[in-house]
Design a protein around this motif. Structure first.
Motif, PDB file in Angstrom:
ATOM      1  N   LEU A  27      10.884  93.617  34.576  1.00 20.41           N
ATOM      2  CA  LEU A  27      11.257  92.148  33.675  1.00 20.41           C
ATOM      3  C   LEU A  27      10.466  92.237  32.632  1.00 20.41           C
ATOM      4  O   LEU A  27       9.701  91.155  32.143  1.00 20.41           O
ATOM      5  N   GLY A  28      10.059  93.468  31.822  1.00 16.68           N
ATOM      6  CA  GLY A  28       9.265  93.283  30.585  1.00 16.68           C
ATOM      7  C   GLY A  28      10.006  92.468  29.552  1.00 16.68           C
ATOM      8  O   GLY A  28       9.035  92.077  28.742  1.00 16.68           O
ATOM      9  N   GLY A  29      11.424  92.272  29.326  1.00 15.12           N
ATOM     10  CA  GLY A  29      11.813  91.512  28.633  1.00 15.12           C
ATOM     11  C   GLY A  29      11.448  90.061  28.611  1.00 15.12           C
ATOM     12  O   GLY A  29      11.493  89.548  27.554  1.00 15.12           O
ATOM     13  N   VAL A  30      10.865  89.801  29.756  1.00 13.18           N
ATOM     14  CA  VAL A  30      10.272  88.266  29.580  1.00 13.18           C
ATOM     15  C   VAL A  30       9.337  88.259  28.673  1.00 13.18           C
ATOM     16  O   VAL A  30       9.161  87.114  28.077  1.00 13.18           O
ATOM     17  N   SER A  58       1.288  93.721  26.044  1.00 11.93           N
ATOM     18  CA  SER A  58       0.848  94.742  26.310  1.00 11.93           C
ATOM     19  C   SER A  58       1.452  95.196  27.823  1.00 11.93           C
ATOM     20  O   SER A  58       1.544  96.260  28.131  1.00 11.93           O
ATOM     21  N   TRP A  59       1.563  94.160  28.637  1.00 14.82           N
ATOM     22  CA  TRP A  59       2.089  94.521  29.908  1.00 14.82           C
ATOM     23  C   TRP A  59       3.506  94.843  29.673  1.00 14.82           C
ATOM     24  O   TRP A  59       3.807  95.677  30.396  1.00 14.82           O
ATOM     25  N   GLN A  60       4.284  94.288  28.789  1.00 16.27           N
ATOM     26  CA  GLN A  60       5.633  94.877  28.597  1.00 16.27           C
ATOM     27  C   GLN A  60       5.766  96.384  28.259  1.00 16.27           C
ATOM     28  O   GLN A  60       6.531  97.029  28.838  1.00 16.27           O
ATOM     29  N   LEU A 104      17.012  96.948  29.707  1.00 16.50           N
ATOM     30  CA  LEU A 104      16.539  95.819  30.711  1.00 16.50           C
ATOM     31  C   LEU A 104      15.785  95.160  29.760  1.00 16.50           C
ATOM     32  O   LEU A 104      15.530  93.794  30.150  1.00 16.50           O
ATOM     33  N   SER A 105      14.969  95.451  28.758  1.00 20.93           N
ATOM     34  CA  SER A 105      14.115  94.460  27.970  1.00 20.93           C
ATOM     35  C   SER A 105      14.712  93.459  27.358  1.00 20.93           C
ATOM     36  O   SER A 105      14.595  92.233  27.627  1.00 20.93           O
TER      37      SER A 105
END
Length: 363
Positions: A113-116, A208-210, A231-232
């Motif tokens: 869910l890094g694209g969030v 950074s989390w992404q 996915l991002s």
């Protein structure tokens, strides 16, 4: 009768492995410098593209609405990434490795869910970049990215071993906050500017989390960047489409007005940013690539401000903040990983026992 013992013979063996050049060799150092120059330049170019993306999405948000601008930018990036699949190879093994990692529990669904976070960054570009200007927006974004990056490394959220939050790294993260506070407090309307700067600061922290979770996905896919990039943009587009649909139901989705074509190119710039980051990290590592992108963002924002008619009100404060931010990024970056101890060298001398000693047990 007692066996006679002969002295052991020491027979030198030849080392078949060729010796590498010492690190201090001038030719070796020159070759390493040349090989790192191109990916480092690519990282700087990616940082400049990120600064330009904030300007483009900010201008689009002015006449299309922030949610509509972010939705368009994410959808354009997703379309480009999906179209690129036609020209790529080894996609099936990459997605098979990703599926296996999810089934075994080595990779959690939240890592996909890094694209969030990427979508939230594009949304803040559309909301605040035009008001803050390229320089202040970039300083706030990189400041949040630097400070949160220390925490992400300390917790080991990304691939590889954790990097402890040492005093030097914590001081670098706090210095990054001071770097963005200086030009923000020097602005004419400091209170409003500070409130707006909080949004890109939080978006930088999410960025950074992404980067950490995308690294986990890339590792699970066998070091193939396509699944993480896809996915991002897919999750970011889904988030923005849901927000646009909710506003449309409420009747609050603004209709875009006409604007120049370059206002709609933010998604293309986003693809350039992601691609340059992936290629640079593969060649020169996360530390050098990250510092290159920070330098490109800061330098690009300083140049783009006057070119787009948005020079900072206090140029001296922005320049000092930019210098402090680069110093903070160097301080907050993790130290180079300790080189593993060299393995044992092949034996140069081997002991061969005498032949009669080998027969002693049988007599």
């Amino acid at each position: 009768m007692p066996l006679s013992r002969t002295p052991r013979r020491w027979i030198p063996e030849t080392d078949p492995a060729p010796r590498t050049r010492p690190r201090g060799d001038p030719e070796h150092a020159s070759r390493a410098t040349r090989s790192a120059a191109l990916p480092l330049a690519g990282a700087v170019a990616g940082g400049v593209a990120l600064a330009l993306e904030s300007v483009v999405n900010g201008r689009l948000g002015e006449h299309a609405g922030s949610v509509a601008a972010a939705t368009w930018s994410n959808m354009l990036s997703l379309s480009v990434v999906v179209g690129a699949a036609v020209f790529l190879t080894a996609l099936r093994p990459a997605f098979a490795g990703l599926r296996t990692a999810l089934q075994s529990g080595a990779l959690r669904p939240r890592h996909c869910l890094g694209g969030v976070a990427g979508g939230s960054m594009i949304l803040t570009q559309a909301l605040t970049a035009a008001t803050l200007g390229p320089a202040s927006y970039t300083l706030a974004l990189v400041s949040g990215q630097t400070l949160c990056g220390v925490l992400v490394d300390h917790l080991g959220l990304g691939p590889g071993a954790p990097h402890p939050a040492t005093r030097r790294r914590l001081a670098g993260g706090l210095l990054s906050v001071c770097a963005v506070a200086l030009p923000v407090l020097a602005a004419p309307d400091a209170g409003r500017t500070l409130a707006l700067a909080a949004l890109p600061f939080l978006a930088g922290a999410a960025l950074s989390w992404q980067m950490a979770v995308n690294g986990r996905v890339d590792e699970a896919a066998g070091r193939h960047p396509y699944p993480a990039v896809l996915l991002s943009f897919a999750t970011g587009s889904a988030l923005m489409l849901a927000a646009a649909a909710a506003l449309a139901v409420l009747g609050r989705l603004s209709a875009p007005r006409s604007g120049p074509p370059w206002h709609y190119t933010g998604g293309l710039l986003g693809c350039v940013v992601v691609l340059s980051a992936v290629l640079a990290v593969r060649r020169i590592g996360v530390l050098a690539a990250g510092l290159g992108m920070v330098g490109g963002q800061v330098l690009g924002s300083l140049v783009l401000g006057p070119l787009t008619g948005q020079p900072p009100p206090h140029l001296w404060a922005v320049v000092i903040g930019a210098v402090l931010l680069i110093v903070a990024a160097v301080m907050a970056a993790p130290s180079a990983p300790a080189r593993s101890a060299p393995g044992p060298l092949p034996p140069l001398l081997t002991v061969h026992p005498p032949a009669d000693a080998l027969d002693e047990g049988g007599k």
